[in-house]
Design a protein around this motif. Sequence first.
Motif, PDB file in Angstrom:
ATOM      1  N   MET A   1      46.743  46.391  37.795  1.00 33.93           N
ATOM      2  CA  MET A   1      47.501  47.377  38.575  1.00 33.93           C
ATOM      3  C   MET A   1      46.715  48.680  38.557  1.00 33.93           C
ATOM      4  SD  MET A   1      51.345  46.549  37.164  1.00 33.93           S
ATOM      5  CE  MET A   1      52.145  47.390  38.507  1.00 33.93           C
ATOM      6  N   VAL A   2      46.467  49.215  39.729  1.00 39.97           N
ATOM      7  CA  VAL A   2      45.686  50.452  39.870  1.00 39.97           C
ATOM      8  C   VAL A   2      46.652  51.603  40.128  1.00 39.97           C
ATOM      9  CG1 VAL A   2      43.811  51.592  41.102  1.00 39.97           C
ATOM     10  CG2 VAL A   2      43.795  49.106  40.848  1.00 39.97           C
ATOM     11  N   MET A   3      46.565  52.644  39.278  1.00 43.44           N
ATOM     12  CA  MET A   3      47.468  53.787  39.395  1.00 43.44           C
ATOM     13  C   MET A   3      46.708  55.051  39.779  1.00 43.44           C
ATOM     14  SD  MET A   3      50.281  53.319  36.344  1.00 43.44           S
ATOM     15  CE  MET A   3      51.360  54.525  37.141  1.00 43.44           C
TER      16      MET A   3
ATOM     17  N   ASN B   1      47.929  59.226  40.473  1.00 40.17           N
ATOM     18  CA  ASN B   1      48.957  60.279  40.595  1.00 40.17           C
ATOM     19  C   ASN B   1      50.377  59.721  40.482  1.00 40.17           C
ATOM     20  OD1 ASN B   1      46.883  62.133  41.023  1.00 40.17           O
ATOM     21  ND2 ASN B   1      46.981  61.920  43.246  1.00 40.17           N
ATOM     22  N   GLY B   2      50.572  58.778  39.550  1.00 40.75           N
ATOM     23  CA  GLY B   2      51.909  58.246  39.298  1.00 40.75           C
ATOM     24  C   GLY B   2      52.309  57.075  40.162  1.00 40.75           C
ATOM     25  N   ASP B   3      51.494  56.747  41.164  1.00 42.10           N
ATOM     26  CA  ASP B   3      51.816  55.645  42.068  1.00 42.10           C
ATOM     27  C   ASP B   3      50.948  54.422  41.770  1.00 42.10           C
ATOM     28  OD1 ASP B   3      53.717  57.097  43.629  1.00 42.10           O
ATOM     29  OD2 ASP B   3      52.051  58.109  44.639  1.00 42.10           O
ATOM     30  N   ILE B   4      51.531  53.229  41.889  1.00 39.29           N
ATOM     31  CA  ILE B   4      50.743  52.004  41.847  1.00 39.29           C
ATOM     32  C   ILE B   4      50.222  51.768  43.256  1.00 39.29           C
ATOM     33  CG2 ILE B   4      50.794  49.521  41.439  1.00 39.29           C
ATOM     34  CD1 ILE B   4      53.021  50.043  39.375  1.00 39.29           C
ATOM     35  N   VAL B   5      48.912  51.975  43.450  1.00 38.16           N
ATOM     36  CA  VAL B   5      48.347  51.912  44.806  1.00 38.16           C
ATOM     37  C   VAL B   5      47.851  50.508  45.157  1.00 38.16           C
ATOM     38  CG1 VAL B   5      47.724  54.351  44.809  1.00 38.16           C
ATOM     39  CG2 VAL B   5      46.052  52.672  44.019  1.00 38.16           C
ATOM     40  N   GLU B   6      47.620  49.679  44.148  1.00 43.06           N
ATOM     41  CA  GLU B   6      47.166  48.311  44.421  1.00 43.06           C
ATOM     42  C   GLU B   6      47.429  47.450  43.195  1.00 43.06           C
ATOM     43  OE1 GLU B   6      43.277  45.923  46.250  1.00 43.06           O
ATOM     44  OE2 GLU B   6      43.204  48.101  45.972  1.00 43.06           O
ATOM     45  N   THR B   7      47.812  46.205  43.443  1.00 40.06           N
ATOM     46  CA  THR B   7      48.022  45.262  42.349  1.00 40.06           C
ATOM     47  C   THR B   7      47.645  43.866  42.823  1.00 40.06           C
ATOM     48  OG1 THR B   7      49.635  44.428  40.737  1.00 40.06           O
ATOM     49  CG2 THR B   7      50.442  44.861  42.955  1.00 40.06           C
ATOM     50  N   GLY B   8      47.150  43.042  41.890  1.00 40.49           N
ATOM     51  CA  GLY B   8      46.765  41.696  42.283  1.00 40.49           C
ATOM     52  C   GLY B   8      46.047  40.982  41.155  1.00 40.49           C
ATOM     53  N   ALA B   9      45.664  39.741  41.394  1.00 41.46           N
ATOM     54  CA  ALA B   9      44.879  38.974  40.431  1.00 41.46           C
ATOM     55  C   ALA B   9      43.562  39.702  40.170  1.00 41.46           C
ATOM     56  CB  ALA B   9      44.626  37.571  40.956  1.00 41.46           C
ATOM     57  N   THR B  10      43.096  39.628  38.931  1.00 44.89           N
ATOM     58  CA  THR B  10      41.925  40.419  38.519  1.00 44.89           C
ATOM     59  C   THR B  10      40.728  40.182  39.421  1.00 44.89           C
ATOM     60  OG1 THR B  10      42.670  40.396  36.223  1.00 44.89           O
ATOM     61  CG2 THR B  10      40.340  40.864  36.607  1.00 44.89           C
ATOM     62  N   GLU B  11      40.374  38.928  39.668  1.00 39.95           N
ATOM     63  CA  GLU B  11      39.182  38.656  40.478  1.00 39.95           C
ATOM     64  C   GLU B  11      39.363  39.123  41.913  1.00 39.95           C
ATOM     65  OE1 GLU B  11      36.160  37.799  39.370  1.00 39.95           O
ATOM     66  OE2 GLU B  11      37.172  38.136  37.469  1.00 39.95           O
ATOM     67  N   ASP B  12      40.585  39.068  42.434  1.00 38.58           N
ATOM     68  CA  ASP B  12      40.833  39.578  43.786  1.00 38.58           C
ATOM     69  C   ASP B  12      40.592  41.081  43.848  1.00 38.58           C
ATOM     70  OD1 ASP B  12      41.511  37.042  44.584  1.00 38.58           O
ATOM     71  OD2 ASP B  12      43.685  37.361  44.452  1.00 38.58           O
ATOM     72  N   ILE B  13      41.070  41.792  42.829  1.00 39.59           N
ATOM     73  CA  ILE B  13      40.892  43.248  42.797  1.00 39.59           C
ATOM     74  C   ILE B  13      39.409  43.602  42.687  1.00 39.59           C
ATOM     75  CG2 ILE B  13      41.302  45.335  41.413  1.00 39.59           C
ATOM     76  CD1 ILE B  13      43.772  44.540  42.913  1.00 39.59           C
ATOM     77  N   PHE B  14      38.675  42.881  41.843  1.00 39.98           N
ATOM     78  CA  PHE B  14      37.269  43.209  41.629  1.00 39.98           C
ATOM     79  C   PHE B  14      36.373  42.761  42.783  1.00 39.98           C
ATOM     80  CE2 PHE B  14      38.636  44.196  37.416  1.00 39.98           C
ATOM     81  CZ  PHE B  14      37.670  45.041  36.896  1.00 39.98           C
ATOM     82  N   ASN B  15      36.702  41.652  43.411  1.00 40.12           N
ATOM     83  CA  ASN B  15      35.842  41.116  44.471  1.00 40.12           C
ATOM     84  C   ASN B  15      36.192  41.652  45.854  1.00 40.12           C
ATOM     85  OD1 ASN B  15      34.367  39.530  42.652  1.00 40.12           O
ATOM     86  ND2 ASN B  15      35.844  37.853  42.785  1.00 40.12           N
ATOM     87  N   ALA B  16      37.459  41.987  46.074  1.00 44.32           N
ATOM     88  CA  ALA B  16      37.856  42.453  47.406  1.00 44.32           C
ATOM     89  C   ALA B  16      38.931  43.529  47.304  1.00 44.32           C
ATOM     90  CB  ALA B  16      38.363  41.265  48.237  1.00 44.32           C
ATOM     91  N   PRO B  17      38.602  44.686  46.711  1.00 39.92           N
ATOM     92  CA  PRO B  17      39.596  45.762  46.601  1.00 39.92           C
ATOM     93  C   PRO B  17      39.992  46.273  47.987  1.00 39.92           C
ATOM     94  CG  PRO B  17      37.396  46.585  46.068  1.00 39.92           C
ATOM     95  CD  PRO B  17      37.270  45.104  46.215  1.00 39.92           C
ATOM     96  N   GLN B  18      41.285  46.525  48.153  1.00 38.52           N
ATOM     97  CA  GLN B  18      41.786  46.943  49.465  1.00 38.52           C
ATOM     98  C   GLN B  18      41.953  48.454  49.585  1.00 38.52           C
ATOM     99  OE1 GLN B  18      42.245  44.501  51.963  1.00 38.52           O
ATOM    100  NE2 GLN B  18      41.152  43.385  50.340  1.00 38.52           N
ATOM    101  N   HIS B  19      42.384  49.090  48.510  1.00 36.05           N
ATOM    102  CA  HIS B  19      42.678  50.530  48.587  1.00 36.05           C
ATOM    103  C   HIS B  19      41.403  51.344  48.368  1.00 36.05           C
ATOM    104  CE1 HIS B  19      44.588  54.411  47.692  1.00 36.05           C
ATOM    105  NE2 HIS B  19      45.659  53.926  48.298  1.00 36.05           N
TER     106      HIS B  19
END
Length: 530
Positions: A492-494, A496-514
């Motif tokens: 989970m990527v935070m 300023n107090g907001d969770i801006v992106e969340t997902g499976a670890t490899e998805d976040i590292f290989n294809a970050p959206q935010h």
Amino acid sequence: MTVLSISDLTVGFAQGGTVTPAVKGISLTVGEGETVAIVGESGSGKSVTALSTVDLLPGSAQVTGSIQYQGEELVGADERTLRRIRGNDISFIFQEPMTSLNPLHTLEKQLGESLELHQGVRGEQARQRVIDLLDKVGIPDPEMRLKSYPHQLSGGQRQRVMIAMALANGPDLLIADEPTTALDVTIEAQILELLADLKRTENMSLLFITHDLGVVRRIADRVYVMEQGVVVEHGPTAQIFGDPQHPYTRKLLDAETIGSPPPVPENAPVLAETQNLKVWFPIQRGLLRSTVGHVKAVNDATLTVRAGETIGLVGESGSGKTTLALAIMRLLKSEHRISFLGRDIHKLNRKQMRPLRKDMQIVFQDPFGSLSPRMSVVEIIAEGLTIHKRVSRDEQRQMVADILVEVGLDPDTMDRYPHEFSGGQRQRIAIARAMILEPKLVVLDEPTSALDRTVQVQIVDLLRELQQRHNLGYLFISHDLKVVRALSHRVMVMKNGDIVETGATEDIFNAPQHPYTQTLLQAAIGPIES
């Protein structure tokens, strides 16, 4: 031209009639306009070498050999000579700016003191020079910041102020002792870029001390590798990284946190769950302490942690990671539902929460700060047993011995005190203190950021083993994204107090959206391939 030349330097510390060697006959040089890095694990003698240059060592130190600054001998130099060189010609940036800056003085006063002491500059001239220095190191609205105190700045801003103080008198040599260790990856990248720019514009030389080889690769021209007070290898950075000769150098280069967490068991039960969790701190002003606004630390945080699962919380300092974790543990007030072991705990009072405390534990970033120096290891680890399980003293000692073996420590050391252990051993003690109560959920708040890479790998491996053995749920807070990748099932990527992106670890590292996630990953591991 050689700015600094160290030859056959030996430093020992006398205590009780014996001298313990810390640096053993090392030699190194720093050329004009050059960046030289000294790398090695804690206790290798890096910082002692740097402090020796202008005799900032304690009175128990015994120094032999030669240290020359532009041909002038500093070993054995009188205090007047050393004062002339300290701060003027050779300046320092230390690891933790909060302990280096005076909490009772404003930025203007602290920077102005250096200018007055070394250059005799005061009044309006000093004020303008302070503004220029703050502007040079990237402090926004520098004139507005003159009356600020260190606690009113972020970690990155405090480190920029330390750099401004080091630059105040136009030094020829800047010695930076672990200046980025406590910083987020994005701030670390900014500080390294700032130092490189200042080195060029101010025509300085830089001696950079670190245990992080990733930083060395980005900033250094040449590298000296130290182990147990000895330089075991030195050479151009490309040579050291491309063709390391010494086994210790290869060990450091190989010490990358790799691997992946054990798979989450099928149908794993939910340990903790939040729904739109909110933590706002009121801003109160005036005689009647009226609420005029709120610091929005966490907004609408929804998450689930299952048994055997690790949720990685990432983001810069101030993003709300630790606040969210502490709220889940009911150590901070929050709004909206928190479920733990299937029970809504949001409105439970302290007495009602107490039976649940043994099932939720926390391991902090700095084990030296979180372990009482007045208590032995057995007292520290058994403290929770005294409160929650009330077993006999003999049973306590046996349980402590068992958990010490489980975390890889010798149970015969249980009567020693924290200062008698290394940083990695202290963190194992902190982990043992949490695990002895057989918790279901453990919050890991930056548990590896203060450790050397080799020790970091060991602690990550230990945490994975404990998770698999006991089916633990982890909330893992870190700014080191390589460690997050090795330990976390989901991220989970935070910001300023907001969770801006969340997902499976490899998805976040290989294809970050935010865009913010992309910025974090680029600062930590380089450009992301599209």
